[in-house]
Write an enzyme that holds these catalytic residues in place. Structure first.
Site, PDB file in Angstrom:
ATOM      1  N   LYS A 137       1.111  11.636   5.326  1.00  0.00           N
ATOM      2  CA  LYS A 137       1.482  10.561   6.261  1.00  0.00           C
ATOM      3  C   LYS A 137       1.976   9.332   5.511  1.00  0.00           C
ATOM      4  O   LYS A 137       3.047   8.774   5.823  1.00  0.00           O
ATOM      5  CB  LYS A 137       0.275  10.197   7.131  1.00  0.00           C
ATOM      6  CG  LYS A 137       0.384   8.869   7.870  1.00  0.00           C
ATOM      7  CD  LYS A 137      -0.906   8.483   8.556  1.00  0.00           C
ATOM      8  CE  LYS A 137      -2.032   8.093   7.637  1.00  0.00           C
ATOM      9  NZ  LYS A 137      -1.925   6.712   7.115  1.00  0.00           N
ATOM     10  N   LYS A 194       0.823  -1.210   0.000  1.00  0.00           N
ATOM     11  CA  LYS A 194       0.000   0.000   0.000  1.00  0.00           C
ATOM     12  C   LYS A 194       0.860   1.264   0.000  1.00  0.00           C
ATOM     13  O   LYS A 194       0.558   2.235  -0.706  1.00  0.00           O
ATOM     14  CB  LYS A 194      -0.918  -0.007   1.229  1.00  0.00           C
ATOM     15  CG  LYS A 194      -1.667   1.306   1.479  1.00  0.00           C
ATOM     16  CD  LYS A 194      -2.617   1.667   0.337  1.00  0.00           C
ATOM     17  CE  LYS A 194      -3.245   3.047   0.539  1.00  0.00           C
ATOM     18  NZ  LYS A 194      -4.203   3.103   1.637  1.00  0.00           N
TER      19      LYS A 194
END
Length: 338
Positions: free
Chosen positions: A282, A214
Site C-alpha cells: 500500500k 513517510k
C-alpha cells in the site's frame, strides 16, 4: 541527613529503624505516584493493532493515564489488566476524544480511518473546541489533509504523525515520528512522543508534508528489501551460501539494521509479522502515485515484486513484508523477468 545524635540513638535503641524508614519512604513514594496518576490529565489512544499496542504500552508504562478504544476488545482489556487504574476502556472512539484533550490514533488503512472517524460514535462526533488529534496512520497526503479539514470544522486541532519503525521499535519506544500540522499541539505532545519514539522530525504546519516524508522513507525501505530478496534468490540459484552472503553484506557498505534483521529470516523463509506485506505494498503504491503526480521517473520494479508476492499466496499479505522473498524465489525459479 539526620543529626549525629539522632543517628546514634537510632542505631543503639532501634537497629531496624533505618530499614523501617526506607520501607516507609518506598511506601510513600508509591502512594504519591498513584496520586500523580490519578491527577494527571488522561490521553486518548485509538487503535491497538500491531503498532498501537506497543505505543500505548509505552505511554502507560511512563505513568500516563489512558482512555483507549480498539475494534477488537481483547487488546484493550489486556492493556487495562496490565495497568489497573491507569487505563480506561471506552465504549466508542467519540468517548475517548471527549474524555481527553489529546488523542492518538494508529489505524492501518484509509478505509479503516474513514470508518473509525465517521461511524456512529466515531472520532468526529467527539471533536469539539480544544480537542486535539494526533494521527499516526500512513495515508496519502490528501487523505490526511481531508481529515484535518474535518477536524478543524468541528473546532479541533490536528497533527499528522506517521512513524518509521515496526512492531519491535513500537514496543521498545524506538519509533521515529514525522509530524506536521498545528505546532502548538505538536509541542504539547513532545513528552508523549518521546515516550514512544527515539526522535521526532517536525515537517512544518502544512498537513500532508509528514505523509510525503513517510512515503519516501517507505519507498526506499521497500526497494532495499526487494533488492535483498532478489540478491538472496540469485545467490541460492547459484549455489552460494546465504550465511556467507549475509556476512559480506553485514560487513560492508550495504550493512543496515534491516538487512541484518530480515536477511536471515528470508534465507530461512520465515516471516513473523512485524510490518505486514500488504501494508508495505500500500505504502509503495502511494509513493509511486506521488512520483507520477510530480512527473518523476521512479522505478516500479520493487513495487511489482511486492505485488507479485501478495498475489501469489493470499496469506502472504498478512506475513511480514520480507515475505517478498517468495516472489523473488518464484521469479528465479521460472526465469521470469518483470
Amino acid at each position: 541527613r539526620p543529626p549525629a545524635r539522632f543517628a546514634r540513638q537510632t542505631k543503639t535503641r532501634n537497629p531496624g529503624g533505618r530499614r523501617a524508614a526506607c520501607r516507609f519512604c518506598v511506601h510513600m513514594h508509591a502512594i504519591l505516584f498513584c496520586l500523580a496518576l490519578r491527577s494527571a490529565e488522561p490521553v486518548g489512544f485509538i487503535g491497538l493493532g500491531i503498532m498501537g499496542q506497543g505505543m500505548a504500552r509505552r505511554l502507560a508504562s511512563s505513568g500516563q493515564p489512558l482512555h483507549v478504544w480498539t475494534r477488537g476488545a481483547t487488546a484493550a482489556s489486556a492493556l487495562a489488566s496490565e495497568h489497573p487504574g491507569a487505563v480506561t476502556v471506552a465504549e466508542s472512539p467519540a468517548a475517548v476524544v471527549e474524555a481527553c484533550s489529546r488523542t492518538y490514533l494508529m489505524l492501518s488503512t484509509p478505509d479503516a480511518c474513514e470508518e473509525v472517524y465517521s461511524m456512529r460514535g466515531g472520532v468526529l462526533e467527539g471533536v469539539s473546541d480544544g480537542k486535539a488529534l494526533i494521527d499516526c496512520a500512513t495515508l496519502r497526503p490528501e487523505d490526511m489533509a481531508a481529515l484535518a479539514e474535518r477536524v478543524h470544522e468541528r473546532g479541533g486541532s490536528f497533527v499528522e504523525a506517521p512513524v518509521s519503525g515496526s512492531k519491535a521499535p513500537a514496543a521498545n519506544g524506538a519509533l521515529i515520528f514525522m509530524c506536521a500540522g498545528d505546532e502548538e499541539t505538536f509541542r504539547s505532545a513532545e513528552a508523549e512522543l518521546a515516550a514512544m519514539g527515539k526522535f521526532t522530525v517536525f515537517c512544518g504546519t502544512t498537513v500532508g508534508a509528514a505523509s510525503k516524508m513517510k512515503l519516501v522513507v517507505n519507498l526506499v525501505m521497500g526497494t532495499q528489501l526487494a533488492a535483498l530478496a532478489e540478491g538472496l534468490a540469485l545467490a541460492s540459484a547459484l549455489g552460494l551460501s546465504s550465511e556467507d552472503v549475509q556476512a559480506v553484506l553485514d560487513g560492508g557498505a550495504m550493512a543496515s539494521p534491516m538487512v541484518a534483521l530480515k536477511g536471515p529470516m528470508m534465507a530461512k523463509r520465515e516471516y513473523p509479522t512485524a510490518f505486514p506485506l500488504k501494508h508495505a505494498l500500500k505504502d509503495m503504491r502511494f509513493a509511486l502515485n506521488l512520483a507520477e503526480a510530480s512527473d518523476l521517473p521512479v522505478s516500479a520494479s520493487a513495487t511489482g515484486l511486492f505485488a507479485a508476492a501478495d498475489a501469489a499466496v493470499p496469506s502472504l499479505g498478512d506475513a511480514d513484508f520480507c515475505a517478498v522473498m517468495e516472489a523473488a524465489r518464484a521469479a528465479a525459479a521460472t526465469g521470469s523477468v518483470r
